[in-house]
Design an enzyme around this catalytic site. Structure first.
Site, PDB file in Angstrom:
ATOM      1  N   GLU A   1       0.829  -1.208   0.000  1.00 38.91           N
ATOM      2  CA  GLU A   1       0.000   0.000   0.000  1.00 38.91           C
ATOM      3  C   GLU A   1       0.869   1.265   0.000  1.00 38.91           C
ATOM      4  O   GLU A   1       0.435   2.315  -0.457  1.00 38.91           O
ATOM      5  CB  GLU A   1      -0.917  -0.016   1.237  1.00 38.91           C
TER       6      GLU A   1
ATOM      7  N   HIS B   1       7.518 -26.803  -1.106  1.00 35.82           N
ATOM      8  CA  HIS B   1       6.838 -27.929  -1.755  1.00 35.82           C
ATOM      9  C   HIS B   1       5.668 -27.468  -2.619  1.00 35.82           C
ATOM     10  O   HIS B   1       4.895 -28.277  -3.097  1.00 35.82           O
ATOM     11  CB  HIS B   1       6.386 -28.940  -0.699  1.00 35.82           C
TER      12      HIS B   1
ATOM     13  N   LYS C   1     -14.166   0.553  -3.668  1.00 32.50           N
ATOM     14  CA  LYS C   1     -15.209   0.969  -2.716  1.00 32.50           C
ATOM     15  C   LYS C   1     -16.307   1.747  -3.439  1.00 32.50           C
ATOM     16  O   LYS C   1     -17.495   1.505  -3.223  1.00 32.50           O
ATOM     17  CB  LYS C   1     -14.610   1.855  -1.621  1.00 32.50           C
TER      18      LYS C   1
HETATM   19  O1  PA5 Z   1      -3.562   1.367   6.078  1.00 28.91           O
HETATM   20  C1  PA5 Z   1      -4.677   1.796   5.899  1.00 28.91           C
HETATM   21  O2  PA5 Z   1      -4.926   3.016   5.943  1.00 28.91           O
HETATM   22  C2  PA5 Z   1      -5.842   0.883   5.646  1.00 28.91           C
HETATM   23  O3  PA5 Z   1      -5.461  -0.439   5.632  1.00 28.91           O
HETATM   24  C3  PA5 Z   1      -6.895   1.049   6.714  1.00 28.91           C
HETATM   25  O4  PA5 Z   1      -6.333   0.702   7.950  1.00 28.91           O
HETATM   26  C4  PA5 Z   1      -8.085   0.138   6.409  1.00 28.91           C
HETATM   27  O5  PA5 Z   1      -8.602   0.451   5.137  1.00 28.91           O
HETATM   28  C5  PA5 Z   1      -9.171   0.314   7.430  1.00 28.91           C
HETATM   29  O6  PA5 Z   1      -9.582   1.649   7.500  1.00 28.91           O
HETATM   30  P1  PA5 Z   1     -10.346   2.172   8.789  1.00 28.91           P
HETATM   31  O7  PA5 Z   1      -9.443   2.030   9.955  1.00 28.91           O
HETATM   32  O8  PA5 Z   1     -10.661   3.608   8.478  1.00 28.91           O
HETATM   33  O9  PA5 Z   1     -11.582   1.328   8.920  1.00 28.91           O
END
Ligand code: PA5
Length: 447
Positions: free
Chosen positions: A286, A307, A421
């Site tokens: 990310e 394996h 989303k």
């Molecule tokens: O690293 C990030 O920002 C994401 O993985 C969020 O943690 C994830 O999308 C969850 O978001 P939220 O904490 O707003 O529910």
């Protein structure tokens, strides 16, 4: 030192010139993190967390953890992505991947709201039947669909079982300090709340209440974990490339990326590293995968996956490098027994420790994969203590920030996560998305 980069198995793949050329870049990247003048600098709150964490909240986390440990059989942790992976990684790494099956005086811990699976939710609800339950919902935004749906379900379950007042004592909310619907709702309902700091993104939030509360509920020493992170922070303060292990790791992975090795495989030799791998994948994927750039992070557990994926790694497309996390001290001892029948022909290793065999498998694989053209960075880690876990977290976070800056991206945003989303909301018929729904349905029909 809890993480040391061992370069033995990359030497033949990296030249001194390549290293000299990248040193100024990693140094500048580290300086940008320290001076807070790089991309996404508003999200560098995690840098000082090991020392500058909120001590009052930290004490409240411990009190809440004690209360949770005493009052439930099952602790349900609701969150997705950065809101659950770090805690789960810590529990599996420090305690066990089969933590729930161990004899212990802490509750079973289940993670919910990290998928949209009917089966997973139904199974967890049936496990909860007849048990005392506490819930920690973790969402910075408070509006993420997956945890929000799970929280609806568990809130109702708790209110039905314990009444409004009883449920209030068993629901703990980790969310934004002041904004957001979840914070507003929790304050009204009287739930105890903990904070995801504004300047700490989800995937960098393990050392905040996001990770600390569930980790403490598993009986893990969070003081020691923070001390490990603080030690890492002190160790990586130096701009000396020879000494700074986070700079070195960031440098080598970027050298490989520039040579076309665009997939990095994080390798563990212990099943307790599976969720650490998952946490790392989110952190790097990310943070770096944007603007059509990035190293694709994937992971394996050896010797299990030797394996299944061993053939590809040895002999497939040569665009990969591996980063092996070698936990030096296994923490327990098991000696291979003698077998008089010796049907498997393995009496030559009877009397040897199983960990010696595991480490030998690692050495053999390192040589084989190098021979196959796959460079292997080895990260030497002392043990699987809470202290080491805190150290590892900080090491990977800092190396990720440095790496992202060297790559030329903002490591702290995640604009790409929004695409699915928006489509999902439109297709589900969320008010305000009507035009998009029509357009999407037409496109899907013609695909
Ligand atoms: O690293 C990030 O920002 C994401 O993985 C969020 O943690 C994830 O999308 C969850 O978001 P939220 O904490 O707003 O529910």
């Amino acid at each position: 030192m809890s993480v040391k980069v061992n370069e033995k198995f990359i030497k033949s793949f990296v030249s001194e010139d390549e290293i000299s050329a990248i040193i100024p870049e990693v140094k500048n990247a580290l300086l940008s993190v320290k001076k807070r003048d790089g991309l996404g600098a508003d999200f560098l709150g995690w840098v000082d967390l090991p020392e500058a964490y909120d001590k009052e909240e930290f004490a409240r986390i411990k009190v809440a953890a004690d209360k949770i440990i005493k009052s439930c059989d099952i602790f349900v942790v609701i969150g997705i992505g950065g809101s659950y992976l770090g805690a789960r990684a810590a529990i599996e790494f420090v305690k066990s991947p089969i933590y729930n099956n161990l004899k212990k005086d802490t509750p079973d811990i289940y993670f919910a709201g990290n998928n949209i699976s009917t089966t997973a939710l139904s199974e967890l609800l049936s496990i909860c039947e007849g048990k005392d339950i506490c819930v920690n919902v973790i969402s910075k935004s408070g509006t993420t669909t997956e945890p929000a749906v799970a929280f609806r379900v568990f809130k109702k379950l708790l209110v039905d079982k314990y009444g409004e007042a009883g449920a209030r004592d068993r629901i703990f909310v980790t969310t934004d300090r002041a904004r957001g619907t979840l914070k507003e709702f929790s304050d009204k309902a009287g739930y105890e709340t903990f904070v995801v700091p504004d300047d700490v993104g989800g995937r960098f939030s393990v050392l905040t209440a996001v990770g600390l509360l569930p980790i403490a509920c598993a009986g893990i020493d969070i003081d020691s974990m923070m001390a490990g992170a603080a030690k890492a922070k002190a160790d990586f303060d130096t701009e000396d490339f020879g000494a700074n292990q986070a700079m070195r790791y960031a440098a080598f992975r970027n050298i490989f990326e520039r040579k076309g090795k665009t997939t990095e495989i994080l390798v563990g030799y212990e099943p307790y590293m599976l969720m650490l791998n998952e946490w790392w994948k989110q952190l790097y994927g990310e943070s770096e995968g944007k603007d059509k750039k990035g190293i694709f992070p994937t992971s394996v557990i050896f010797s299990t996956d030797l394996h299944s994926l061993g053939q590809y790694i040895q002999d497939g497309k040569r665009n990969i490098f591996e980063t092996v996390v070698n936990v030096k001290n296994p923490g327990s001892k098991f000696v291979i027994p003698m077998d008089d029948a010796n049907v498997d022909g393995l009496n030559f290793i009877s009397g040897k420790e199983l960990d010696y065999v595991n480490k030998t498998a690692m050495l053999a694989t390192l040589v084989a994969h190098c021979d196959g053209g796959v460079p292997n960075i080895v990260l030497e880690v002392e043990d699987r203590s809470a202290h080491s876990f805190g150290y590892i977290v900080y090491f990977f976070e800092l190396a990720c920030a440095i790496s992202g800056y060297v790559l030329g991206v903002n490591p702290f945003n995640q604009p790409g996560v929004e695409a699915y989303k928006k489509n999902m909301f439109a297709l589900l018929g969320k008010p305000g998305f009507e035009d998009m729904k029509r357009e999407l349905e037409k496109r899907i029909e013609n695909m």
